[in-house]
Design a protein around this motif. Structure first.
Motif, PDB file in Angstrom:
ATOM      1  N   LEU A 112      52.315  34.856  47.394  1.00 31.91           N
ATOM      2  CA  LEU A 112      52.965  36.059  47.909  1.00 31.91           C
ATOM      3  C   LEU A 112      52.254  36.578  49.148  1.00 31.91           C
ATOM      4  CD1 LEU A 112      53.844  37.942  44.593  1.00 31.91           C
ATOM      5  CD2 LEU A 112      55.172  36.259  45.868  1.00 31.91           C
ATOM      6  N   ILE A 113      50.936  36.414  49.200  1.00 34.13           N
ATOM      7  CA  ILE A 113      50.200  36.819  50.395  1.00 34.13           C
ATOM      8  C   ILE A 113      50.619  35.955  51.586  1.00 34.13           C
ATOM      9  CG2 ILE A 113      47.905  36.928  51.443  1.00 34.13           C
ATOM     10  CD1 ILE A 113      46.816  37.669  48.678  1.00 34.13           C
ATOM     11  N   TYR A 114      50.805  34.660  51.319  1.00 29.12           N
ATOM     12  CA  TYR A 114      51.293  33.775  52.387  1.00 29.12           C
ATOM     13  C   TYR A 114      52.658  34.238  52.890  1.00 29.12           C
ATOM     14  CZ  TYR A 114      47.875  29.978  52.518  1.00 29.12           C
ATOM     15  OH  TYR A 114      46.750  29.232  52.729  1.00 29.12           O
ATOM     16  N   TRP A 153      56.411  39.468  32.462  1.00 30.40           N
ATOM     17  CA  TRP A 153      56.721  40.894  32.600  1.00 30.40           C
ATOM     18  C   TRP A 153      55.450  41.728  32.719  1.00 30.40           C
ATOM     19  CZ3 TRP A 153      61.343  41.065  34.140  1.00 30.40           C
ATOM     20  CH2 TRP A 153      62.333  40.246  33.606  1.00 30.40           C
ATOM     21  N   THR A 154      54.366  41.281  32.053  1.00 31.38           N
ATOM     22  CA  THR A 154      53.103  42.016  32.201  1.00 31.38           C
ATOM     23  C   THR A 154      52.431  41.723  33.535  1.00 31.38           C
ATOM     24  OG1 THR A 154      51.911  40.232  31.052  1.00 31.38           O
ATOM     25  CG2 THR A 154      52.732  42.061  29.707  1.00 31.38           C
ATOM     26  N   THR A 155      52.695  40.541  34.093  1.00 30.31           N
ATOM     27  CA  THR A 155      52.124  40.187  35.398  1.00 30.31           C
ATOM     28  C   THR A 155      52.881  40.838  36.544  1.00 30.31           C
ATOM     29  OG1 THR A 155      51.453  38.033  34.524  1.00 30.31           O
ATOM     30  CG2 THR A 155      51.515  38.254  36.914  1.00 30.31           C
ATOM     31  N   LEU A 156      54.182  41.041  36.364  1.00 28.97           N
ATOM     32  CA  LEU A 156      55.028  41.535  37.448  1.00 28.97           C
ATOM     33  C   LEU A 156      54.554  42.867  38.025  1.00 28.97           C
ATOM     34  CD1 LEU A 156      57.542  40.848  39.069  1.00 28.97           C
ATOM     35  CD2 LEU A 156      58.924  42.044  37.361  1.00 28.97           C
ATOM     36  N   PRO A 157      54.192  43.872  37.209  1.00 28.53           N
ATOM     37  CA  PRO A 157      53.712  45.132  37.804  1.00 28.53           C
ATOM     38  C   PRO A 157      52.469  44.954  38.674  1.00 28.53           C
ATOM     39  CG  PRO A 157      54.242  45.442  35.486  1.00 28.53           C
ATOM     40  CD  PRO A 157      54.287  43.971  35.742  1.00 28.53           C
ATOM     41  N   ILE A 158      51.569  44.038  38.254  1.00 27.77           N
ATOM     42  CA  ILE A 158      50.358  43.808  39.048  1.00 27.77           C
ATOM     43  C   ILE A 158      50.726  43.198  40.398  1.00 27.77           C
ATOM     44  CG2 ILE A 158      48.154  42.576  39.118  1.00 27.77           C
ATOM     45  CD1 ILE A 158      48.168  42.637  36.066  1.00 27.77           C
ATOM     46  N   LEU A 159      51.638  42.211  40.378  1.00 27.28           N
ATOM     47  CA  LEU A 159      52.080  41.592  41.626  1.00 27.28           C
ATOM     48  C   LEU A 159      52.763  42.613  42.531  1.00 27.28           C
ATOM     49  CD1 LEU A 159      53.497  38.188  40.287  1.00 27.28           C
ATOM     50  CD2 LEU A 159      51.252  38.629  41.323  1.00 27.28           C
ATOM     51  N   LEU A 160      53.588  43.449  41.952  1.00 20.74           N
ATOM     52  CA  LEU A 160      54.276  44.473  42.745  1.00 20.74           C
ATOM     53  C   LEU A 160      53.288  45.465  43.338  1.00 20.74           C
ATOM     54  CD1 LEU A 160      57.410  45.178  40.507  1.00 20.74           C
ATOM     55  CD2 LEU A 160      57.314  43.907  42.660  1.00 20.74           C
ATOM     56  N   ALA A 165      50.562  47.360  48.290  1.00 23.03           N
ATOM     57  CA  ALA A 165      49.376  47.614  49.114  1.00 23.03           C
ATOM     58  C   ALA A 165      49.404  46.776  50.388  1.00 23.03           C
ATOM     59  CB  ALA A 165      48.118  47.316  48.306  1.00 23.03           C
ATOM     60  N   ILE A 166      49.774  45.495  50.245  1.00 18.38           N
ATOM     61  CA  ILE A 166      49.814  44.611  51.421  1.00 18.38           C
ATOM     62  C   ILE A 166      50.869  45.076  52.409  1.00 18.38           C
ATOM     63  CG2 ILE A 166      50.269  42.257  52.198  1.00 18.38           C
ATOM     64  CD1 ILE A 166      49.194  41.313  49.470  1.00 18.38           C
ATOM     65  N   PHE A 167      52.055  45.412  51.884  1.00 17.16           N
ATOM     66  CA  PHE A 167      53.113  45.902  52.758  1.00 17.16           C
ATOM     67  C   PHE A 167      52.706  47.198  53.443  1.00 17.16           C
ATOM     68  CE2 PHE A 167      56.506  43.520  50.186  1.00 17.16           C
ATOM     69  CZ  PHE A 167      56.506  42.491  51.099  1.00 17.16           C
ATOM     70  N   GLY A 168      52.021  48.058  52.694  1.00 18.79           N
ATOM     71  CA  GLY A 168      51.582  49.320  53.286  1.00 18.79           C
ATOM     72  C   GLY A 168      50.631  49.108  54.444  1.00 18.79           C
ATOM     73  N   LEU A 169      49.699  48.172  54.272  1.00 23.39           N
ATOM     74  CA  LEU A 169      48.772  47.866  55.352  1.00 23.39           C
ATOM     75  C   LEU A 169      49.499  47.240  56.532  1.00 23.39           C
ATOM     76  CD1 LEU A 169      45.783  46.470  53.261  1.00 23.39           C
ATOM     77  CD2 LEU A 169      45.928  48.686  54.405  1.00 23.39           C
ATOM     78  N   ALA A 170      50.439  46.342  56.238  1.00 21.94           N
ATOM     79  CA  ALA A 170      51.214  45.711  57.318  1.00 21.94           C
ATOM     80  C   ALA A 170      52.024  46.765  58.074  1.00 21.94           C
ATOM     81  CB  ALA A 170      52.129  44.638  56.748  1.00 21.94           C
ATOM     82  N   TYR A 171      52.595  47.740  57.328  1.00 22.45           N
ATOM     83  CA  TYR A 171      53.388  48.784  57.965  1.00 22.45           C
ATOM     84  C   TYR A 171      52.517  49.672  58.843  1.00 22.45           C
ATOM     85  CZ  TYR A 171      56.699  52.601  58.556  1.00 22.45           C
ATOM     86  OH  TYR A 171      57.520  53.549  59.082  1.00 22.45           O
ATOM     87  N   SER A 172      51.261  49.900  58.390  1.00 23.32           N
ATOM     88  CA  SER A 172      50.356  50.699  59.216  1.00 23.32           C
ATOM     89  C   SER A 172      50.059  49.994  60.530  1.00 23.32           C
ATOM     90  CB  SER A 172      49.057  50.973  58.453  1.00 23.32           C
ATOM     91  OG  SER A 172      48.330  49.777  58.246  1.00 23.32           O
TER      92      SER A 172
END
Length: 419
Positions: A112-114, A153-160, A165-172
């Motif tokens: 997902l980072i890629y 389903w337990t992993t999905l919230p962590i990925l989101l 956070a990554i999107f927020g930094l990219a948006y900044s």
């Protein structure tokens, strides 16, 4: 879809090597990790077929500079699909098939980072959603409708959370870029003001000369002075229009609705030919086919500059190729819904790897040191402000053709006073 494509192309316009580098990583990563997860650190599920597909796609993309020229225009959309399959689809599907164990949780997060690195913000979200939903559908088909593992389903919230956070930094980072653009626009405004001041003074002096010329007795010298005065006025108008053009490019003011005036495209072409500063013997290279006149809604002055840019590029390409039998043609074609301008040259052509990026600012098909890469981006903005589109077809050593499609408006014979 067109807007998504444009965003993706612009995102990679100045970093085409990043696509090939990511493809090379895929070519190496798919087989290496197959061996690792199959024999060294065995996982519950592995698939040579899925990894083989990913390897073939990445290998084809890595070799895209050596594709046949007519295929290379599809390298960018092919990369879009390749990364969609190789990252969110493949890793989400393997996460599900491996019961969402810790190894594949970490692998999916890395994938997902890629995605965030390889796509602009909007396309990254689209690719993640499409790839994940496609993986879920594939999982249900492969397992005959087995329930989604609880671990997913337990992993999905962590990925989101991580993606947020990554999107927020990219948006900044985008906000910082916008602030830099605003600063550039402010500087451009100041420069424009300083340039307009002497141009205004020159215009006043030209007006004074015009009054003096009118008092002179008729003679060849007076006619030459009058012609020189007209050219000075044209150059002043051109300089002001270039300033407007630069400001619209930096400040993005061109995105507004088209101007309401109707203009004859034949007259615009004639004006462009009359005002263009041809080198010796260049005028003889230009062929006109403008019998099918049409009107367009927009700025005739800016459309003249579009033709200036296309003629300059075409004549420069002809000069670079050499030879005595080359030409540049400008033709007009009427259509039911769209009218068309076609500017064709028989010059050296555009390299295949640049064709997808021609209309992106600062991308130039000219040799280093020639051109800024702004001319065609200006053309695109002006044409789109008139409600049209511009496209390019080119083949190395055969020539280039630019096609401008503009919305059909009133027939030429109708009265345009009631606009």
């Amino acid at each position: 879809m067109q807007e998504l494509s444009r965003r993706y192309i612009e995102y990679h316009a100045h970093a085409q090597r990043k696509i090939r580098a990511a493809a090379v990583i895929g070519v190496l990563g798919f087989p290496v990790f197959y061996l690792t997860w199959k024999y060294v650190l065995p996982q519950p599920y592995e698939s040579m077929l899925l990894r083989g597909i990913g390897t073939v796609l990445c290998l084809a993309l890595a070799l895209s500079p050596w594709w046949p020229p007519r295929w290379q225009r599809y390298a960018v959309p092919f990369s879009y699909f390749t990364f969609l399959f190789s990252l969110p689809f493949f890793f989400t599907l393997m996460l599900l098939l491996n019961h969402s164990n810790s190894t594949w949780q970490m692998s999916t997060l890395a994938a997902l980072i890629y995605v965030v690195l390889l796509y602009d913000l909007v396309n990254a979200i689209v690719v993640l959603v499409v790839g994940s939903l496609g993986a879920i559908a594939a999982y249900l088909l492969m397992t005959g409708g087995a329930p989604i593992p609880i671990g997913y389903w337990t992993t999905l919230p962590i990925l989101l959370f991580a993606l947020t956070a990554i999107f927020g930094l990219a948006y900044s980072d985008n906000l910082i870029a916008r602030e830099k653009l605003k600063a550039a626009a402010s500087l451009a405004s100041q420069v424009a003001h300083e340039c307009r001041t002497p141009l205004t003074g020159i215009r006043f002096e030209a007006d004074g000369c015009e009054r003096l010329i009118a008092r002179l007795p008729a003679s060849p010298a007076r006619d030459k002075l009058a012609a020189s005065h007209r050219r000075v006025r044209q150059h002043i108008t051109s300089a002001n229009s270039v300033i407007d053009l630069l400001l619209s490019n930096v400040a993005q003011h061109h995105r507004g609705s088209p101007a309401s005036e109707l203009h004859s495209m034949r007259q615009v072409v004639k004006q462009a030919i009359e005002r263009y500063s041809f080198k010796p013997n260049q005028r003889e290279l230009v062929r006109l086919d403008i019998d099918e006149d049409f009107r367009f809604r927009g700025s005739d002055l800016l459309m003249t500059h579009v033709l200036f840019n296309l003629m300059k590029n075409g004549l420069r390409a002809i000069e670079a190729r050499g030879g005595n039998e080359h030409y540049l043609s400008i033709s007009l074609r009427q259509g039911e819904g769209m009218n068309r301008i076609v500017v064709t040259d028989t010059g050296e052509g555009v390299p295949p790897e640049l064709r997808n990026y021609l209309f992106i600012p600062f991308v130039s098909a000219q040799r280093p040191g020639v051109g800024t890469g702004l001319g065609l981006s200006f053309c695109r903005m002006i044409v789109e402000s008139a409600g049209g589109t511009i496209s390019c077809e080119s083949e190395v050593d055969f020539g280039t053709s630019f096609t401008i499609d503009l919305p059909a408006v009133q027939p030429v014979g109708e009265d345009t006073t009631a606009v």
